[in-house]
Design a protein around this motif. Structure first.
Motif, short mmCIF file in Angstrom:
data_model
loop_
_atom_site.label_atom_id
_atom_site.label_comp_id
_atom_site.label_asym_id
_atom_site.label_seq_id
_atom_site.Cartn_x
_atom_site.Cartn_y
_atom_site.Cartn_z
N PHE A 241 0.84 -1.20 0.00
CA PHE A 241 0.00 0.00 0.00
C PHE A 241 0.87 1.25 0.00
CE2 PHE A 241 -2.18 -3.55 1.91
CZ PHE A 241 -3.37 -3.56 1.20
N GLU A 242 0.28 2.36 -0.45
CA GLU A 242 1.02 3.61 -0.58
C GLU A 242 0.88 4.42 0.72
OE1 GLU A 242 3.63 5.85 -2.82
OE2 GLU A 242 2.67 3.95 -3.41
N PRO A 243 1.96 4.62 1.45
CA PRO A 243 1.84 5.41 2.67
C PRO A 243 1.69 6.90 2.36
CG PRO A 243 4.13 4.77 2.31
CD PRO A 243 3.34 4.13 1.23
N VAL A 244 0.75 7.55 3.03
CA VAL A 244 0.51 8.98 2.85
C VAL A 244 0.67 9.66 4.21
CG1 VAL A 244 -1.26 10.72 2.37
CG2 VAL A 244 -0.97 8.78 0.84
N ASP A 245 1.49 10.67 4.27
CA ASP A 245 1.70 11.43 5.50
C ASP A 245 0.43 12.21 5.82
OD1 ASP A 245 2.46 13.22 7.51
OD2 ASP A 245 4.48 13.49 6.70
N ALA A 246 -0.21 11.83 6.93
CA ALA A 246 -1.47 12.48 7.34
C ALA A 246 -1.26 13.48 8.46
CB ALA A 246 -2.48 11.41 7.75
N GLY A 247 0.00 13.88 8.70
CA GLY A 247 0.27 14.88 9.70
C GLY A 247 0.56 14.27 11.06
N PRO A 248 0.70 15.12 12.08
CA PRO A 248 0.98 14.62 13.43
C PRO A 248 -0.23 13.92 14.03
CG PRO A 248 0.57 16.97 13.48
CD PRO A 248 0.60 16.58 12.02
N ILE A 249 -0.02 13.28 15.16
CA ILE A 249 -1.12 12.52 15.77
C ILE A 249 -2.27 13.45 16.18
CG2 ILE A 249 -0.55 12.50 18.25
CD1 ILE A 249 -1.27 9.43 15.99
N SER A 250 -1.99 14.71 16.41
CA SER A 250 -3.07 15.66 16.72
C SER A 250 -4.01 15.86 15.55
CB SER A 250 -2.47 17.00 17.16
OG SER A 250 -1.67 17.55 16.14
N GLU A 251 -3.56 15.49 14.34
CA GLU A 251 -4.40 15.60 13.14
C GLU A 251 -5.05 14.27 12.76
OE1 GLU A 251 -4.74 18.52 10.86
OE2 GLU A 251 -4.25 19.39 12.80
N SER A 252 -4.88 13.26 13.60
CA SER A 252 -5.37 11.93 13.23
C SER A 252 -6.89 11.84 13.18
CB SER A 252 -4.82 10.88 14.21
OG SER A 252 -5.21 11.15 15.55
N TRP A 253 -7.58 12.87 13.66
CA TRP A 253 -9.04 12.90 13.51
C TRP A 253 -9.45 12.88 12.05
CZ3 TRP A 253 -10.53 17.18 10.76
CH2 TRP A 253 -9.68 18.29 10.78
N ARG A 254 -8.55 13.28 11.17
CA ARG A 254 -8.86 13.32 9.74
C ARG A 254 -9.11 11.93 9.14
NH1 ARG A 254 -8.04 18.33 7.57
NH2 ARG A 254 -6.86 19.79 8.88
N GLN A 255 -8.73 10.87 9.85
CA GLN A 255 -8.94 9.51 9.34
C GLN A 255 -9.79 8.66 10.27
OE1 GLN A 255 -4.51 9.21 9.67
NE2 GLN A 255 -4.91 7.02 9.97
N GLN A 256 -10.43 9.30 11.24
CA GLN A 256 -11.30 8.57 12.16
C GLN A 256 -12.61 8.17 11.46
OE1 GLN A 256 -9.80 10.67 16.35
NE2 GLN A 256 -11.81 11.21 15.53
N PRO A 257 -13.39 7.26 12.06
CA PRO A 257 -14.69 6.89 11.48
C PRO A 257 -15.56 8.11 11.19
CG PRO A 257 -14.14 5.38 13.24
CD PRO A 257 -13.09 6.47 13.26
N GLY A 258 -16.22 8.07 10.04
CA GLY A 258 -17.10 9.14 9.63
C GLY A 258 -16.45 10.19 8.76
N THR A 259 -15.13 10.12 8.57
CA THR A 259 -14.43 11.07 7.72
C THR A 259 -14.41 10.59 6.27
OG1 THR A 259 -12.29 10.03 8.19
CG2 THR A 259 -12.98 11.85 9.62
N PRO A 260 -14.13 11.49 5.32
CA PRO A 260 -14.19 11.10 3.90
C PRO A 260 -13.23 9.98 3.51
CG PRO A 260 -14.27 13.50 4.10
CD PRO A 260 -13.97 12.96 5.47
#
Length: 222
Positions: free
Chosen positions: A172-191
């Motif tokens: 799989f292709e790893p994508v930098d999603a930012g620091p752990i404080s930004e991990s809400w961007r990949q939580q359930p319910g996100t796009p």
């Protein structure tokens, strides 16, 4: 590489299988005794251990258990890993569906920050949004068009490099999603959650995320 996996459900079990196929040494644990993992150990060649021993001398630790069970982990559960070894957590908070209300998350702490506090170690968030059968079957070599991308939230440094390398090895292709404080961007319910996007569409989905939890993913009394 020596990898400790705490949790042998759909994601933890799949990662055990895939990482053993890649030739890594894997110690795997669940919430019960090692004997209950004898079939998985025999199938894969992984070593079944008690959860308190899974991280011993590991180059990488993966925690993949129901969110509600994280506080039940032994104190210092990942402390015996090698110095600087990264810890991945694949968990999701399902308040209505499984976990009940976790007040700190409802009050705005990201799911991963909460896990980090509970286990006393920094974490990387990855593998939380991919269907386990796709994790098992849909990995492709680097450079394959439309290769499925996985967001990785966490701090910069050698730990991130190792985590990205493992994601790549798995196909799989790893994508930098930012620091752990930004991990809400990949939580359930996100796009991005539950989608098999390529890297460009994964980045786009991360930017479109809203921090506010949708009704389906909030506790009913939140």
């Amino acid at each position: 590489m020596k990898i400790g996996i705490i949790g042998a459900g759909h994601i933890g079990g799949t990662l055990t299988r895939r990482l053993r196929e890649l030739g890594h040494e894997v110690a795997v644990a669940n919430s019960r005794s090692p004997e209950t993992l004898s079939d998985l150990a025999q199938e894969t060649g992984a070593t079944a251990v008690w959860a308190k021993d899974a991280a011993a001398d590991a180059d990488l630790v993966i925690v993949s258990i129901p969110q509600k069970n994280v506080p039940d982990l032994a104190d210092g559960i990942v402390d015996a890993r090698k110095p600087g070894a990264p810890v991945i957590e694949t968990n999701n908070y399902y308040p209505q569906q499984r976990d009940g209300k976790i007040a700190a998350i409802e009050d705005g702490l990201t799911e991963s920050e909460w896990v980090s506090e509970q286990i006393g170690a920094p974490v990387f968030k990855v593998f939380n949004g991919i269907f386990w059968k796709h994790l098992l079957e849909k990995g492709k070599p680097a450079g394959t068009p439309n290769r499925i991308a996985l967001p990785v939230a966490g701090e910069q440094g050698p730990g991130r490099e190792l985590v990205h390398d493992i994601v790549d090895q798995l196909g799989f292709e790893p994508v930098d999603a930012g620091p752990i404080s930004e991990s809400w961007r990949q939580q359930p319910g996100t796009p991005v959650y539950g989608k098999d996007f390529d890297a460009d569409n994964t980045r786009k989905a991360l930017t479109e995320a809203s921090r506010e939890r949708t009704a389906e993913w909030r506790a009913n009394d939140a």
